[in-house]
Design a protein around this motif. Structure first.
Motif, PDB file in Angstrom:
ATOM      1  N   LEU A  23       0.719  -3.567 -11.947  1.00 37.65           N
ATOM      2  CA  LEU A  23       1.381  -4.335 -10.877  1.00 37.65           C
ATOM      3  C   LEU A  23       2.739  -4.862 -11.333  1.00 37.65           C
ATOM      4  CD1 LEU A  23      -1.532  -6.293  -9.176  1.00 37.65           C
ATOM      5  CD2 LEU A  23      -0.023  -4.607  -8.129  1.00 37.65           C
ATOM      6  N   GLU A  24       2.825  -5.326 -12.587  1.00 39.62           N
ATOM      7  CA  GLU A  24       4.117  -5.781 -13.106  1.00 39.62           C
ATOM      8  C   GLU A  24       5.115  -4.634 -13.130  1.00 39.62           C
ATOM      9  OE1 GLU A  24       3.381  -7.504 -16.933  1.00 39.62           O
ATOM     10  OE2 GLU A  24       2.451  -9.304 -16.085  1.00 39.62           O
ATOM     11  N   ALA A  25       4.654  -3.454 -13.538  1.00 37.89           N
ATOM     12  CA  ALA A  25       5.538  -2.291 -13.557  1.00 37.89           C
ATOM     13  C   ALA A  25       5.987  -1.953 -12.142  1.00 37.89           C
ATOM     14  CB  ALA A  25       4.834  -1.096 -14.196  1.00 37.89           C
ATOM     15  N   TRP A  26       5.069  -2.061 -11.171  1.00 40.03           N
ATOM     16  CA  TRP A  26       5.436  -1.793  -9.777  1.00 40.03           C
ATOM     17  C   TRP A  26       6.517  -2.763  -9.313  1.00 40.03           C
ATOM     18  CZ3 TRP A  26       6.487   0.578  -5.645  1.00 40.03           C
ATOM     19  CH2 TRP A  26       6.707  -0.120  -4.469  1.00 40.03           C
ATOM     20  N   HIS A  27       6.333  -4.048  -9.574  1.00 36.09           N
ATOM     21  CA  HIS A  27       7.325  -5.033  -9.144  1.00 36.09           C
ATOM     22  C   HIS A  27       8.675  -4.769  -9.812  1.00 36.09           C
ATOM     23  CE1 HIS A  27       4.717  -7.374  -6.637  1.00 36.09           C
ATOM     24  NE2 HIS A  27       3.823  -7.485  -7.608  1.00 36.09           N
ATOM     25  N   ILE A  79       5.252  -2.936   1.160  1.00 36.80           N
ATOM     26  CA  ILE A  79       4.454  -2.048   0.306  1.00 36.80           C
ATOM     27  C   ILE A  79       3.580  -2.861  -0.643  1.00 36.80           C
ATOM     28  CG2 ILE A  79       6.166  -1.659  -1.507  1.00 36.80           C
ATOM     29  CD1 ILE A  79       3.903   1.070  -0.189  1.00 36.80           C
ATOM     30  N   ALA A  80       4.107  -3.976  -1.151  1.00 34.41           N
ATOM     31  CA  ALA A  80       3.304  -4.825  -2.035  1.00 34.41           C
ATOM     32  C   ALA A  80       2.085  -5.350  -1.275  1.00 34.41           C
ATOM     33  CB  ALA A  80       4.144  -5.969  -2.580  1.00 34.41           C
ATOM     34  N   HIS A  81       2.310  -5.789  -0.043  1.00 32.21           N
ATOM     35  CA  HIS A  81       1.201  -6.275   0.789  1.00 32.21           C
ATOM     36  C   HIS A  81       0.178  -5.163   1.003  1.00 32.21           C
ATOM     37  CE1 HIS A  81      -1.032  -8.103   4.076  1.00 32.21           C
ATOM     38  NE2 HIS A  81      -0.800  -7.012   4.780  1.00 32.21           N
ATOM     39  N   CYS A  82       0.677  -3.951   1.303  1.00 33.96           N
ATOM     40  CA  CYS A  82      -0.231  -2.824   1.545  1.00 33.96           C
ATOM     41  C   CYS A  82      -0.978  -2.432   0.275  1.00 33.96           C
ATOM     42  CB  CYS A  82       0.549  -1.634   2.102  1.00 33.96           C
ATOM     43  SG  CYS A  82       1.205  -1.941   3.776  1.00 33.96           S
ATOM     44  N   LEU A  83      -0.310  -2.463  -0.863  1.00 34.52           N
ATOM     45  CA  LEU A  83      -0.981  -2.150  -2.129  1.00 34.52           C
ATOM     46  C   LEU A  83      -2.092  -3.149  -2.414  1.00 34.52           C
ATOM     47  CD1 LEU A  83       1.993  -1.152  -4.454  1.00 34.52           C
ATOM     48  CD2 LEU A  83      -0.005   0.266  -3.959  1.00 34.52           C
ATOM     49  N   GLU A  84      -1.839  -4.410  -2.107  1.00 35.43           N
ATOM     50  CA  GLU A  84      -2.838  -5.437  -2.373  1.00 35.43           C
ATOM     51  C   GLU A  84      -4.067  -5.295  -1.472  1.00 35.43           C
ATOM     52  OE1 GLU A  84      -0.588  -9.048  -2.092  1.00 35.43           O
ATOM     53  OE2 GLU A  84       0.452  -8.632  -3.983  1.00 35.43           O
ATOM     54  N   GLN A  85      -3.935  -4.560  -0.357  1.00 39.54           N
ATOM     55  CA  GLN A  85      -5.068  -4.344   0.540  1.00 39.54           C
ATOM     56  C   GLN A  85      -6.034  -3.289   0.006  1.00 39.54           C
ATOM     57  OE1 GLN A  85      -5.303  -6.520   3.130  1.00 39.54           O
ATOM     58  NE2 GLN A  85      -3.432  -7.279   2.171  1.00 39.54           N
ATOM     59  N   ARG A 112      -5.917   1.132  -6.048  1.00 39.94           N
ATOM     60  CA  ARG A 112      -4.544   0.664  -6.284  1.00 39.94           C
ATOM     61  C   ARG A 112      -4.074   1.116  -7.667  1.00 39.94           C
ATOM     62  NH1 ARG A 112      -5.002  -4.690  -5.237  1.00 39.94           N
ATOM     63  NH2 ARG A 112      -5.733  -5.077  -7.340  1.00 39.94           N
ATOM     64  N   ASN A 113      -4.958   1.004  -8.663  1.00 39.70           N
ATOM     65  CA  ASN A 113      -4.597   1.437 -10.013  1.00 39.70           C
ATOM     66  C   ASN A 113      -4.295   2.931 -10.049  1.00 39.70           C
ATOM     67  OD1 ASN A 113      -4.763  -1.094 -11.068  1.00 39.70           O
ATOM     68  ND2 ASN A 113      -6.808  -0.832 -11.930  1.00 39.70           N
ATOM     69  N   CYS A 114      -5.053   3.739  -9.298  1.00 40.43           N
ATOM     70  CA  CYS A 114      -4.773   5.179  -9.242  1.00 40.43           C
ATOM     71  C   CYS A 114      -3.359   5.424  -8.722  1.00 40.43           C
ATOM     72  CB  CYS A 114      -5.772   5.891  -8.332  1.00 40.43           C
ATOM     73  SG  CYS A 114      -7.408   6.104  -9.052  1.00 40.43           S
ATOM     74  N   SER A 170      -5.907   6.722  -0.469  1.00 38.85           N
ATOM     75  CA  SER A 170      -5.068   5.545  -0.637  1.00 38.85           C
ATOM     76  C   SER A 170      -3.670   5.770  -0.067  1.00 38.85           C
ATOM     77  CB  SER A 170      -4.988   5.144  -2.113  1.00 38.85           C
ATOM     78  OG  SER A 170      -6.270   4.816  -2.596  1.00 38.85           O
ATOM     79  N   LEU A 171      -3.123   6.962  -0.280  1.00 37.84           N
ATOM     80  CA  LEU A 171      -1.816   7.270   0.297  1.00 37.84           C
ATOM     81  C   LEU A 171      -1.867   7.240   1.819  1.00 37.84           C
ATOM     82  CD1 LEU A 171      -0.536  10.144  -2.043  1.00 37.84           C
ATOM     83  CD2 LEU A 171       0.373   7.814  -1.849  1.00 37.84           C
ATOM     84  N   ALA A 172      -2.970   7.763   2.376  1.00 41.62           N
ATOM     85  CA  ALA A 172      -3.122   7.717   3.831  1.00 41.62           C
ATOM     86  C   ALA A 172      -3.206   6.272   4.311  1.00 41.62           C
ATOM     87  CB  ALA A 172      -4.372   8.491   4.248  1.00 41.62           C
ATOM     88  N   ALA A 173      -3.939   5.433   3.582  1.00 37.43           N
ATOM     89  CA  ALA A 173      -4.062   4.010   3.957  1.00 37.43           C
ATOM     90  C   ALA A 173      -2.706   3.311   3.845  1.00 37.43           C
ATOM     91  CB  ALA A 173      -5.096   3.318   3.073  1.00 37.43           C
ATOM     92  N   LEU A 174      -1.934   3.633   2.811  1.00 40.24           N
ATOM     93  CA  LEU A 174      -0.605   3.035   2.662  1.00 40.24           C
ATOM     94  C   LEU A 174       0.321   3.455   3.788  1.00 40.24           C
ATOM     95  CD1 LEU A 174      -0.015   3.346  -1.195  1.00 40.24           C
ATOM     96  CD2 LEU A 174      -0.384   1.236   0.115  1.00 40.24           C
ATOM     97  N   ARG A 175       0.281   4.746   4.161  1.00 44.53           N
ATOM     98  CA  ARG A 175       1.114   5.215   5.286  1.00 44.53           C
ATOM     99  C   ARG A 175       0.763   4.457   6.555  1.00 44.53           C
ATOM    100  NH1 ARG A 175      -0.503  10.356   3.775  1.00 44.53           N
ATOM    101  NH2 ARG A 175       0.832  11.103   2.105  1.00 44.53           N
ATOM    102  N   GLU A 176      -0.532   4.319   6.807  1.00 44.06           N
ATOM    103  CA  GLU A 176      -0.976   3.615   8.020  1.00 44.06           C
ATOM    104  C   GLU A 176      -0.544   2.158   7.989  1.00 44.06           C
ATOM    105  OE1 GLU A 176      -5.206   2.433  10.107  1.00 44.06           O
ATOM    106  OE2 GLU A 176      -5.060   4.343   9.031  1.00 44.06           O
TER     107      GLU A 176
END
Length: 198
Positions: A124-128, A143-149, A155-157, A189-195
């Motif tokens: 997560l630190e690397a993502w930020h 995207i951060a909000h969506c990743l946290e969902q 999320r780690n994947c 997860s990518l599909a969930a992030l797109r949505e």
């Protein structure tokens, strides 16, 4: 040929995006300008990633130098079917940093849950940091909000694949999960992030 003209060989003019694969191919062919272009494009971000891992600026600079040497000498071994060129560059660098930490630090045993939590936090630190580096101010919050969902393992994947530059096989080994499961988690997860981002 002027340095700016040489560097522009690796930049797609229409999109103004750096062509990492072309730069690695040029490195493999012995073109020094290609390595210089890669360093100008990613050096500061690579240093930031390594410094977060080793927590020492001088050591981080040495590791980035060694990573550049490895990238230069191993550029011909890059296989685009196994992942992105940029991800490969980060993987080479990150692996050197992790090796330095393993070789230079005292062994500290932690349980699996603690190790997973530390890994998730580092990702997560690397993502930020990546979000900051690419100035994604407008969409980073979304995207951060969506990743946290996402569930932590999913999320780690995603973070391992798109921030750390790991291959699916490396992620499977990291998470001690079957390769097919990891691929399915990433796809869903990518599909969930797109949505979520829509």
């Amino acid at each position: 040929m002027a340095a700016s003209r040489r560097r522009s060989i690796f930049v797609l003019s229409a999109l103004n995006e750096f062509d990492y694969e072309a730069a690695l191919a040029a490195c493999a062919a012995g073109e020094h300008a290609a390595m210089q272009g890669l360093y100008e494009q990613e050096g500061a971000r690579l240093l930031g990633v390594v410094q977060r891992i080793v927590r020492d600026r001088a050591l981080a600079e040495d590791i980035v130098h060694d990573a550049c040497v490895n990238i230069w000498t191993r550029a011909a071994s890059f296989d685009p079917t196994r992942g992105s060129a940029r991800g490969w560059i980060y993987s080479v660098t990150r692996n050197l940093a992790l090796n330095a930490v393993r070789d230079g630090s005292r062994e500290v045993g932690v349980d699996d849950d603690t190790a997973a939590a530390l890994d998730a936090r580092a990702s997560l630190e690397a993502w930020h940091d990546m979000a900051d580096a690419f100035a994604w101010q407008a969409s980073a919050g979304r995207i951060a909000h969506c990743l946290e969902q996402l569930e932590p393992v999913r999320r780690n994947c995603i973070l391992h694949a798109y921030v750390d530059g790991f291959s699916h096989g490396e992620i499977a080994r990291q998470l001690d999960a079957p390769l097919g499961t990891v691929k399915a988690w990433i796809k869903r997860s990518l599909a969930a992030l797109r949505e979520c981002m829509a």
